[in-house]
Structures are given as structure tokens and as C-alpha cells.
Design a protein around this motif. Structure first.
Motif: not given
Length: 155
Positions: A28-36
Motif C-alpha cells: 500500500c506504500k504507507r509508512f510502517c507506523h501508519e500501518v500499525i
């Protein structure tokens, strides 16, 4: 429904690479903290992330493809039964079309778009892969420039 009231859907496509240590999800190309933290974000926070992703994808798409008839593109998406976010930029629609059926499209004009002359010798499958790769690289560069270097200082 106004943009302020519209619920922002998760951009997750079920191909998450943050679980194996990537700072930016290859799906999805989100940053890891955004996914979490996605489920704890407000709609406004989600909208900001969604708009960044859309801007990056449109930028990459416009470099390689040109929409010549958005109405025809929308019609073809309906005929092909490809779900697309009608409220978003038509280049986002086109990416959904390529994701769903790049291998079946032989005449892009019949779908309302043309391939830039630089990319005409590439198949739409190759083009879709190049777009996805550049979208990822753009997201990764943004992460490294604005997030990663601050995370390193804290760690």
C-alpha cells in the motif's frame, strides 16, 4: 458526500511487507507506523495519508500514461466490473484498471488513455510494474527524507 464527511478506507491491499522489517509497505506504500496505527487515526489523519499516497501515484502515472477520455475510462471500468474510487483522480481509476487487467488491454485508446511515447515499447504489464516500483521508491524517499532520519536520531 463531502470530503470532510467521507470515511477514508484503508489503502491496504493485503500484501504487507512492514511485518518483515520494511519501513514502507511494498503493497500500500504507507509508512510502517501508519500501518500499525491506522485504526487509531482520526479520519483527518487518514485523509492526509490517503492524499499523499494519491499524489505520489498520480505523479508516477502521469509520467507514463495520459488519460484522453475520463468518461470512456469510467465506462470501461464499469463494463469490466473493476471497482474504483469515483471521487478520486482519474489516474487512480486507471491504476485500478491496470492492476485488474493490464494483460488483457490491447488498445489503450478504447479505454480512454494512451501510453507516453517513451514507454510505447513496454507492455502494460511491464508498465504497471514500473509504476508500482516508482510509487514505492517515491514513498520510500519521502519516508527517508521526512521520517527516517528523525527516527534514527531517537534510536
Amino acid at each position: 458526500m463531502s470530503d470532510l464527511l467521507r470515511r477514508v478506507a484503508t489503502p491496504c491491499i493485503g500484501v504487507c511487507s512492514t511485518g518483515i522489517g520494511d519501513d514502507v509497505c511494498r503493497g500500500c506504500k504507507r509508512f510502517c507506523h501508519e500501518v500499525i496505527h491506522w485504526n487509531s487515526y482520526s479520519q483527518e489523519q487518514k485523509r492526509i495519508i490517503d492524499e499523499r499516497l494519491d499524489q505520489f501515484l498520480v505523479q508516477v502515472m502521469q509520467d507514463k500514461l495520459h488519460i484522453i477520455n475520463a468518461e470512456l475510462l469510467a465506462w470501461q471500468l464499469g463494463v469490466q466490473r473493476v471497482r474504483y474510487p469515483a471521487q478520486k483522480d482519474p489516474y487512480i481509476w486507471l491504476f485500478q484498471l491496470l492492476r485488474a487487467g493490464a494483460g488483457q488491454i490491447t488498445e489503450p485508446r478504447k479505454y480512454g488513455f494512451v501510453v507516453d511515447s517513451v514507454w510505447r515499447d513496454s507492455s502494460l504489464m511491464e508498465l504497471r510494474e514500473a509504476i508500482d516500483r516508482e510509487f514505492y521508491l517515491l514513498s520510500q524517499a519521502h519516508y527517508e527524507r521526512y521520517i527516517g532520519r528523525y527516527m534514527q536520531k531517537e534510536g
